[in-house]
Enzyme design. Structure first.
Site, PDB file in Angstrom:
ATOM      1  N   LYS A   1       6.220  -4.457  -4.277  1.00 42.94           N
ATOM      2  CA  LYS A   1       7.659  -4.230  -4.175  1.00 42.94           C
ATOM      3  C   LYS A   1       8.122  -4.229  -2.730  1.00 42.94           C
ATOM      4  O   LYS A   1       9.188  -4.715  -2.410  1.00 42.94           O
ATOM      5  CB  LYS A   1       7.975  -2.883  -4.830  1.00 42.94           C
ATOM      6  CG  LYS A   1       9.428  -2.514  -4.843  1.00 42.94           C
ATOM      7  CD  LYS A   1      10.152  -3.307  -5.876  1.00 42.94           C
ATOM      8  CE  LYS A   1      11.635  -3.047  -5.876  1.00 42.94           C
ATOM      9  NZ  LYS A   1      12.373  -4.158  -6.490  1.00 42.94           N
TER      10      LYS A   1
ATOM     11  N   HIS B   1      18.118 -36.289  -6.511  1.00 38.12           N
ATOM     12  CA  HIS B   1      17.296 -36.555  -5.329  1.00 38.12           C
ATOM     13  C   HIS B   1      15.836 -36.159  -5.548  1.00 38.12           C
ATOM     14  O   HIS B   1      15.132 -35.855  -4.585  1.00 38.12           O
ATOM     15  CB  HIS B   1      17.886 -35.832  -4.117  1.00 38.12           C
ATOM     16  CG  HIS B   1      19.266 -36.310  -3.788  1.00 38.12           C
ATOM     17  ND1 HIS B   1      19.509 -37.545  -3.238  1.00 38.12           N
ATOM     18  CD2 HIS B   1      20.476 -35.739  -3.990  1.00 38.12           C
ATOM     19  CE1 HIS B   1      20.822 -37.705  -3.085  1.00 38.12           C
ATOM     20  NE2 HIS B   1      21.418 -36.628  -3.538  1.00 38.12           N
TER      21      HIS B   1
ATOM     22  N   LYS C   1      13.024 -14.982 -10.922  1.00 37.09           N
ATOM     23  CA  LYS C   1      12.733 -13.935 -11.910  1.00 37.09           C
ATOM     24  C   LYS C   1      11.696 -14.435 -12.913  1.00 37.09           C
ATOM     25  O   LYS C   1      10.731 -13.756 -13.217  1.00 37.09           O
ATOM     26  CB  LYS C   1      13.993 -13.512 -12.671  1.00 37.09           C
ATOM     27  CG  LYS C   1      14.990 -12.677 -11.923  1.00 37.09           C
ATOM     28  CD  LYS C   1      14.561 -11.254 -11.611  1.00 37.09           C
ATOM     29  CE  LYS C   1      13.805 -11.134 -10.343  1.00 37.09           C
ATOM     30  NZ  LYS C   1      14.386 -11.086  -9.077  1.00 37.09           N
TER      31      LYS C   1
ATOM     32  N   TRP D   1      -2.585  -2.918  -1.718  1.00 38.99           N
ATOM     33  CA  TRP D   1      -2.244  -4.334  -1.886  1.00 38.99           C
ATOM     34  C   TRP D   1      -3.081  -5.049  -0.835  1.00 38.99           C
ATOM     35  O   TRP D   1      -2.848  -4.897   0.367  1.00 38.99           O
ATOM     36  CB  TRP D   1      -0.744  -4.556  -1.650  1.00 38.99           C
ATOM     37  CG  TRP D   1      -0.309  -5.942  -1.978  1.00 38.99           C
ATOM     38  CD1 TRP D   1       0.126  -6.393  -3.188  1.00 38.99           C
ATOM     39  CD2 TRP D   1      -0.253  -7.063  -1.089  1.00 38.99           C
ATOM     40  NE1 TRP D   1       0.437  -7.722  -3.109  1.00 38.99           N
ATOM     41  CE2 TRP D   1       0.214  -8.165  -1.832  1.00 38.99           C
ATOM     42  CE3 TRP D   1      -0.561  -7.257   0.258  1.00 38.99           C
ATOM     43  CZ2 TRP D   1       0.391  -9.434  -1.285  1.00 38.99           C
ATOM     44  CZ3 TRP D   1      -0.394  -8.511   0.817  1.00 38.99           C
ATOM     45  CH2 TRP D   1       0.082  -9.586   0.041  1.00 38.99           C
TER      46      TRP D   1
ATOM     47  N   ASN E   1      -1.947   1.788   5.770  1.00 38.03           N
ATOM     48  CA  ASN E   1      -0.963   0.839   5.233  1.00 38.03           C
ATOM     49  C   ASN E   1      -0.556  -0.048   6.399  1.00 38.03           C
ATOM     50  O   ASN E   1       0.016   0.443   7.372  1.00 38.03           O
ATOM     51  CB  ASN E   1       0.243   1.624   4.685  1.00 38.03           C
ATOM     52  CG  ASN E   1       1.397   0.725   4.317  1.00 38.03           C
ATOM     53  OD1 ASN E   1       1.194  -0.455   4.006  1.00 38.03           O
ATOM     54  ND2 ASN E   1       2.601   1.265   4.357  1.00 38.03           N
ATOM     55  N   GLY E   2      -0.876  -1.344   6.325  1.00 40.14           N
ATOM     56  CA  GLY E   2      -0.510  -2.242   7.418  1.00 40.14           C
ATOM     57  C   GLY E   2      -1.639  -3.207   7.729  1.00 40.14           C
ATOM     58  O   GLY E   2      -2.545  -3.404   6.911  1.00 40.14           O
TER      59      GLY E   2
ATOM     60  N   GLU F   1      17.660 -17.603  -8.189  1.00 43.68           N
ATOM     61  CA  GLU F   1      17.240 -16.243  -8.565  1.00 43.68           C
ATOM     62  C   GLU F   1      16.728 -16.223 -10.008  1.00 43.68           C
ATOM     63  O   GLU F   1      15.762 -15.527 -10.324  1.00 43.68           O
ATOM     64  CB  GLU F   1      18.411 -15.276  -8.339  1.00 43.68           C
ATOM     65  CG  GLU F   1      18.207 -13.841  -8.835  1.00 43.68           C
ATOM     66  CD  GLU F   1      17.088 -13.058  -8.164  1.00 43.68           C
ATOM     67  OE1 GLU F   1      16.441 -13.580  -7.234  1.00 43.68           O
ATOM     68  OE2 GLU F   1      16.829 -11.929  -8.604  1.00 43.68           O
TER      69      GLU F   1
ATOM     70  N   GLU G   1       8.104 -15.026 -11.268  1.00 48.14           N
ATOM     71  CA  GLU G   1       7.352 -13.885 -10.747  1.00 48.14           C
ATOM     72  C   GLU G   1       6.821 -12.970 -11.844  1.00 48.14           C
ATOM     73  O   GLU G   1       5.806 -12.314 -11.648  1.00 48.14           O
ATOM     74  CB  GLU G   1       8.131 -13.117  -9.675  1.00 48.14           C
ATOM     75  CG  GLU G   1       9.342 -12.367 -10.130  1.00 48.14           C
ATOM     76  CD  GLU G   1      10.089 -11.680  -8.973  1.00 48.14           C
ATOM     77  OE1 GLU G   1       9.474 -11.370  -7.942  1.00 48.14           O
ATOM     78  OE2 GLU G   1      11.305 -11.461  -9.120  1.00 48.14           O
TER      79      GLU G   1
ATOM     80  N   CYS H   1       0.823  -1.197   0.000  1.00 44.77           N
ATOM     81  CA  CYS H   1       0.000   0.000   0.000  1.00 44.77           C
ATOM     82  C   CYS H   1       0.867   1.261   0.000  1.00 44.77           C
ATOM     83  O   CYS H   1       1.823   1.386   0.750  1.00 44.77           O
ATOM     84  CB  CYS H   1      -0.950   0.085   1.190  1.00 44.77           C
ATOM     85  SG  CYS H   1      -2.039  -1.312   1.328  1.00 44.77           S
TER      86      CYS H   1
ATOM     87  N   ARG I   1       4.014  -0.129  -4.755  1.00 43.34           N
ATOM     88  CA  ARG I   1       3.778  -0.658  -3.406  1.00 43.34           C
ATOM     89  C   ARG I   1       2.497  -1.492  -3.335  1.00 43.34           C
ATOM     90  O   ARG I   1       2.288  -2.225  -2.372  1.00 43.34           O
ATOM     91  CB  ARG I   1       3.685   0.486  -2.393  1.00 43.34           C
ATOM     92  CG  ARG I   1       4.949   1.298  -2.282  1.00 43.34           C
ATOM     93  CD  ARG I   1       4.806   2.323  -1.198  1.00 43.34           C
ATOM     94  NE  ARG I   1       4.747   1.680   0.096  1.00 43.34           N
ATOM     95  CZ  ARG I   1       5.786   1.529   0.901  1.00 43.34           C
ATOM     96  NH1 ARG I   1       6.959   1.983   0.547  1.00 43.34           N
ATOM     97  NH2 ARG I   1       5.651   0.936   2.058  1.00 43.34           N
TER      98      ARG I   1
HETATM   99  C1  G6P Z   1       9.430  -8.344  -2.353  1.00 37.22           C
HETATM  100  C2  G6P Z   1       9.983  -7.846  -3.674  1.00 37.22           C
HETATM  101  C3  G6P Z   1      11.296  -8.553  -3.976  1.00 37.22           C
HETATM  102  C4  G6P Z   1      12.280  -8.375  -2.833  1.00 37.22           C
HETATM  103  C5  G6P Z   1      11.674  -8.804  -1.491  1.00 37.22           C
HETATM  104  C6  G6P Z   1      12.546  -8.348  -0.336  1.00 37.22           C
HETATM  105  O1  G6P Z   1       9.052  -9.668  -2.476  1.00 37.22           O
HETATM  106  O2  G6P Z   1       9.061  -8.072  -4.717  1.00 37.22           O
HETATM  107  O3  G6P Z   1      11.852  -8.003  -5.153  1.00 37.22           O
HETATM  108  O4  G6P Z   1      13.424  -9.111  -3.079  1.00 37.22           O
HETATM  109  O5  G6P Z   1      10.396  -8.194  -1.302  1.00 37.22           O
HETATM  110  O6  G6P Z   1      12.559  -6.941  -0.312  1.00 37.22           O
HETATM  111  P1  G6P Z   1      13.690  -6.065   0.293  1.00 37.22           P
HETATM  112  O7  G6P Z   1      13.226  -4.662   0.053  1.00 37.22           O
HETATM  113  O8  G6P Z   1      13.784  -6.394   1.744  1.00 37.22           O
HETATM  114  O9  G6P Z   1      14.956  -6.370  -0.431  1.00 37.22           O
END
Ligand code: G6P
Length: 610
Positions: free
Chosen positions: A605, A505, A486, A74, A98-99, A482, A489, A2, A27
């Site tokens: 984010k 395994h 990527k 969100w 927000n929260g 990673e 997501e 949010c 956000r």
């Molecule tokens: C969310 C974002 C990711 C990020 C993660 C941790 O899931 O979409 O891109 O890696 O949070 O966020 P931070 O700000 O703590 O790196």
């Protein structure tokens, strides 16, 4: 999670708030709304979906209003519908939040018993009714808020408009980020300073347990005991231009392309460095007592956690101390072995991730020193840490993290080198030699980014796949994870990363000719073992996509497709080079599949709730 923004001043605020929400949309983007207050009357617009859906409704608000606030959501409690969108309101009152109010169920039962009728499924609406009742009793917003903070549990960054005080906005902070913007004859609040820097760079970061009244004349801050708190604004050196797309189709692509300059800027810190002390100083972490700890606990979430896995490798091999890496969401609920001899390294782009923040607080409570590797200055995690290594990678807006990941890995490498030299785990020659060899990195990063066209060709072949596996060993194992993260997501293709040695395994059972297996095989000490794994996949008809050295003809000959990747001797630095083609590959697959690259479904984010 949010985005919130508020304005009070002389200017018409509707457009200003909407533009601020646009900057905060990363956000949360499932619904949005704006409330303005004019002549003691509050008007509200709301819409489900992204901000584009709210835009046509802006004309329903008074264009002369000079006091208002907006929210981009969100969803946590209640589906992303118009009715659940913020602001929530009662007569003469509007609230954005927000929260999560964790005790909202108990409070709701109490209100229902009193006959209150609820419109939405949100936790926030509970607060609106409680505040309304308080104000009906004593129409003093500050007093009512002070009273209510004693009853709320959970995380909240609240913005409040009340006809009881039509000249002002109120905010309350506990757990969720809130920053005030201080202008001339106008003042602001927001969940993130990036939405304010186009208006003012003078900001006040509220601490937990603080609230403020914001009028055009100024801001007053109190703690939850009602005592005034003096706050001196900080002047930020950010610019709004850093948060723009600069001609790129998506923020993610722009941020991938920024990696050469981010890497070069990071290395500038190490340029001309002669000693470990000097480097630690440049990294901003000289305040940590590096002789005090006998183990390191790394913690983070998401992509930052995977950077932490590379960090474990670097720290352990250079410092010769045990390093554990745990997801912050797990660490905070374990009985962790944290004490004054532990150094907690918290890695975070935003500096606001709720679980990482909670782990930091936990470690402090156990007497550990906390070093955060953080992109956002003055963020909550940075403020809670003993010292912060700021990555200075510039704002990252694309939800899928790219430049922050490579900046995290490089900064962890610099940190490990400096601490290893400080503790005499490496000689001065090794230290200087390693710093010198870092100069090879920037042109190789350029080269990796320049390989974009080949990733598009590969994406065209793979974009119809429904599953994908990524494999690697050593530092390429977190890169496999990673790479898979990527892809899943942003393209919604189911993808998993595995350590090469784990294939037998379980995952090898999944292999057939329609399963793309992306094997990350740089020229490092794991190469031969990885080639054996690749042979095993081949023997089962697997569709192998290699990521390796341009001139590695042996590996290339085993693969159906091949993405050449520049090579460097140091394993952790190779991780930086290996991830770039995978970022570009995921990006191109997502574009071909027509997904919303910068705002993938269900994600946000900045994850400021548990
Ligand atoms: C969310 C974002 C990711 C990020 C993660 C941790 O899931 O979409 O891109 O890696 O949070 O966020 P931070 O700000 O703590 O790196």
């Amino acid at each position: 999670m949010c985005g919130v923004i508020g304005y009070v001043g002389e200017k018409p605020c509707v457009e200003l708030i909407f533009k601020g929400l646009k900057l905060l949309e990363y956000r949360g983007y499932d619904s949005s709304g704006i409330a303005v207050l004019e002549d003691s009357a509050i008007s509200v617009i709301k819409s489900e979906g992204k901000l584009d859906k709210l835009e046509p409704l802006l004309s329903d608000l008074s264009q002369d209003a000079t006091l208002g606030m907006g929210h981009t959501r969100w969803a946590t409690h209640g589906a992303p519908t118009k009715v659940n969108a913020h602001p929530h309101r009662e007569q003469g009152l509007a609230v954005i939040h927000n929260g999560i109010l964790e005790n909202y169920q108990d409070l709701k039962i109490e209100l229902l018993e009193k006959g209150v009728r609820f419109q939405s499924d949100t936790d926030t609406e509970v607060f609106v009714h409680l505040l309304y009742q308080e104000l009906a009793f004593v129409p003093d917003v500050r007093k009512a808020l002070l009273k209510l903070t004693q009853r709320l549990r959970g995380a909240y960054g609240l913005g409040i408009l009340s006809a009881c005080d039509p000249e002002a906005l109120y905010v309350v902070k506990q757990g969720s980020p809130l920053v005030l913007g201080v202008g001339d004859g106008e003042n602001f609040f927001a969940s993130d300073a990036i939405a304010l820097v186009g208006h003012t760079r003078r900001v006040i970061f509220l601490e937990d347990g603080e609230m403020a009244r914001i009028s055009k004349e100024g801001v007053q801050v109190w703690n939850f005991q009602g005592e005034p708190v003096q706050k001196i604004p900080i002047v930020l050196d950010w610019s709004q231009a850093q948060a723009e797309k600069h001609g790129f189709r998506h923020y993610m692509l722009k941020e991938i392309h920024e990696q050469p300059s981010v890497i070069a800027n990071t290395l500038d810190r190490a340029a001309t460095v002669q000693s470990a002390g000097q480097l630690l100083d440049r990294l901003g972490v000289a305040g940590v007592d590096f002789f005090k700890f006998d183990r390191i606990q790394v913690t983070a979430c998401g992509t930052a956690f995977l950077a932490g896995m590379v960090g474990k490798y670097v720290l352990e091999s250079l410092l010769k101390v045990p390093v554990s890496v745990d997801l912050a969401s797990e660490l905070r609920y374990q009985a962790p072995c944290l004490n004054e001899k532990t150094l907690l390294i918290a890695i975070t782009q935003s500096g606001e991730t709720a679980d990482t923040l909670a782990s930091v607080k936990l470690a402090r409570a156990f007497g550990s020193q906390v070093l955060s590797v953080c992109n956002m200055k003055f963020s909550s995690i940075a403020r809670e840490s003993t010292a912060s290594l700021y990555m200075e990678a510039g704002p990252e807006i694309g939800v899928a993290s790219t430049k922050a990941f490579t900046a995290m890995v490089l900064n962890l490498y610099l940190l490990a080198l400096a601490v290893a030299r400080l503790k005499e785990q490496i000689s001065q020659e090794q230290f200087s030699g390693s710093l010198l060899s870092l100069r090879k990195l920037p042109p190789l990063v350029d080269q990796a980014v320049a390989g974009e066209a080949r990733t598009l060709v590969l994406a065209q072949k793979v974009c119809e796949a429904t599953n994908a596996l990524f494999v690697g060993r050593g530092c390429s194992y977190p890169i496999a994870l990673e790479g898979a993260l990527k892809l899943k997501e942003i393209s919604y293709i189911h993808a998993e990363g595995y350590a090469g040695g784990e294939l037998k395994h379980g995952p090898i059972a999944l292999i057939d000719k329609s399963m793309p297996v992306i094997a990350v095989v740089p020229r490092d000490r794991h190469r031969e073992k990885m080639l054996s794994n690749v042979e095993e996949i081949r023997a089962r008809d697997g569709w192998i996509i290699g990521v390796g050295a341009e001139d590695d003809n042996v590996f290339r000959s085993l693969c159906s497709e091949y993405l050449p990747c520049p090579q460097i001797d140091e394993e952790p630095l190779q991780a930086i080079l290996s991830i770039i083609p995978l970022q570009l590959f995921a990006y191109n697959v997502a574009v071909l599949r027509g997904t919303d690259v910068d705002q993938p479904r269900n994600l946000a984010k900045s994850v400021t709730v548990e």
